[in-house]
Design an enzyme around this catalytic site. Structure first.
Site, PDB file in Angstrom:
ATOM      1  N   CYS A 135       0.736  -1.183   0.139  1.00  0.00           N
ATOM      2  CA  CYS A 135       0.180  -0.006   0.020  1.00  0.00           C
ATOM      3  C   CYS A 135       1.111   1.198   0.087  1.00  0.00           C
ATOM      4  O   CYS A 135       1.692   1.211   0.850  1.00  0.00           O
ATOM      5  CB  CYS A 135      -0.987  -0.036   1.407  1.00  0.00           C
ATOM      6  SG  CYS A 135      -2.050   1.365   1.355  1.00  0.00           S
TER       7      CYS A 135
ATOM      8  N   GLU B 257      -8.177  -1.309  -3.506  1.00  0.00           N
ATOM      9  CA  GLU B 257      -8.543   0.072  -3.742  1.00  0.00           C
ATOM     10  C   GLU B 257     -10.158   0.179  -3.108  1.00  0.00           C
ATOM     11  O   GLU B 257     -10.479   1.214  -2.760  1.00  0.00           O
ATOM     12  CB  GLU B 257      -8.408   0.462  -5.130  1.00  0.00           C
ATOM     13  CG  GLU B 257      -7.172   0.517  -5.847  1.00  0.00           C
ATOM     14  CD  GLU B 257      -5.970   1.062  -4.994  1.00  0.00           C
ATOM     15  OE1 GLU B 257      -6.342   2.080  -4.091  1.00  0.00           O
ATOM     16  OE2 GLU B 257      -4.810   0.656  -5.127  1.00  0.00           O
TER      17      GLU B 257
END
EC number: 3.5.1.88
Length: 170
Positions: free
Chosen positions: A100, A144
């Site tokens: 991330c 996402e």
């Protein structure tokens, strides 16, 4: 224009918030948001050598929008995903080391659905339904999508040993 320094990092309370839908009247703002997302993704790629997608809340834009830019043959190029909804997810799941941009040096072992069907709008407010059978894209979209719901991959770790440091790029 937003830059890498504007990226929200692990621990920022905004990363745990559920985002609001993009309203049609906000469509003129989308191009600027996408430009910011693209710019930060390119800076992440240059600095950390990874990055295929970024969600609006990672830049403090608390809207249901994410931007994908998956390099390589067979990919559609940059895609703007507005107000996505996962309408189907496979029972078949797999594990991977997830990363991330909001914690670029940490990898987290998670389980994700191998395929899914996504309903969303694009930057022209056209509605699409996308059957995603490519594992790499499926897990990226789930990552996402989670951001839009205030869920980080750290919260999906398969167990207490599911964390490791990313090797330093050469």
């Amino acid at each position: 224009m937003k830059h890498l320094a504007d990226l929200l990092l692990l621990g920022d309370p905004r990363l745990y918030e559920t985002c609001e839908p993009v309203r049609r009247e906000e469509l003129p703002l989308v191009a600027g948001w996408v430009a910011d997302l693209h710019n930060v993704m390119e800076e992440i790629r240059a600095t950390y050598q990874f990055g295929r997608g970024i969600a609006a809340p990672q830049l403090g834009i608390m809207k249901r929008l994410f931007y994908l830019n998956v390099p390589g043959p067979g990919h559609a190029g940059p895609q703007v995903i507005i107000n996505p909804e996962i309408v189907q997810a496979s029972d078949d799941m797999d594990e991977l080391w997830d990363d991330c941009m909001s914690f670029p040096n940490l990898l987290v072992r998670v389980r994700r659905h191998r395929s899914l069907t996504l309903r969303y709008r694009d930057e022209h407010w056209q509605e699409h339904t996308w059957a995603v059978t490519d594992w790499s894209l499926s897990e990226l979209i789930q990552h996402e999508y989670d951001h839009l719901n205030g869920v980080l991959c750290t919260m999906r770790a398969v167990d207490a040993q599911a964390f490791r440091w990313r090797p330093t790029p050469v």
